[in-house]
Structures are given as C-alpha cells and as structure tokens.
Design a protein around this motif. Structure first.
Motif, short mmCIF file in Angstrom:
data_model
loop_
_atom_site.label_atom_id
_atom_site.label_comp_id
_atom_site.label_asym_id
_atom_site.label_seq_id
_atom_site.Cartn_x
_atom_site.Cartn_y
_atom_site.Cartn_z
N ALA A 1 61.20 9.02 9.62
CA ALA A 1 60.10 8.25 10.21
C ALA A 1 60.48 6.76 10.31
N THR B 1 64.11 7.39 5.52
CA THR B 1 63.39 8.56 6.02
C THR B 1 63.49 8.62 7.54
N GLU C 1 62.98 6.41 13.09
CA GLU C 1 62.33 6.56 14.39
C GLU C 1 61.57 5.29 14.78
#
Length: 81
Positions: free
Chosen positions: A56, A54, A59
């Motif tokens: 996220a 994902t 990141e």
C-alpha cells in the motif's frame, strides 16, 4: 534522490512556476528522468513483492510519482508554446 527529496524538488519547481518564473528545460528534463526512475523502481517493487515497505505504501508512492509526471508533462507542453 529519495522520495521526500524528489517531492520537495518538484514542489519547489511548481512554486517557481506559480510565481511566474519560467522553468528551465534542463531542470524539467532532470526532474522527469528522476521521476521515471522512481516510477520504474516502485513498479518493480510492487511486482516483485519486496518487503521494504507495505504494498500500500509503495502504491501510494507510485501514484504520487505518476501524478507528478503528468503535471510535468503539462508544464513542458506550456514551456514549448
């Protein structure tokens, strides 16, 4: 080198430094190159919208790598004093 291995290697280097041992420039340079490579990989993954994980997760990994690079720069600055 995988993300977990890279984090573990960096933690080992910090542990050595905290115990008062000096870090070798070659070791720091190798670690910096690996971190820069991972940073580029994660930025590319975010920009391309890769479905490996994902956004996220990517990141978070990117932030960890950038924080490690910042700390590494501090260590290299200390070593050159």
């Amino acid at each position: 080198m995988g993300f977990k291995d890279l984090v573990a290697t960096f933690d080992d280097a910090l542990r050595k430094h905290d115990k008062g041992n000096s870090l070798k420039r070659k070791e720091l340079k190798h670690l910096e190159q690996a971190l820069k490579k991972k940073r580029a990989k994660y930025r590319e993954r975010l920009n391309s919208g890769s479905s490996e994980e994902t956004p996220a997760q990517t990141e978070v990994r990117l932030r960890v790598v950038e924080a490690q690079l910042a700390k590494l720069r501090e260590l290299r600055a200390e070593a050159s004093l």
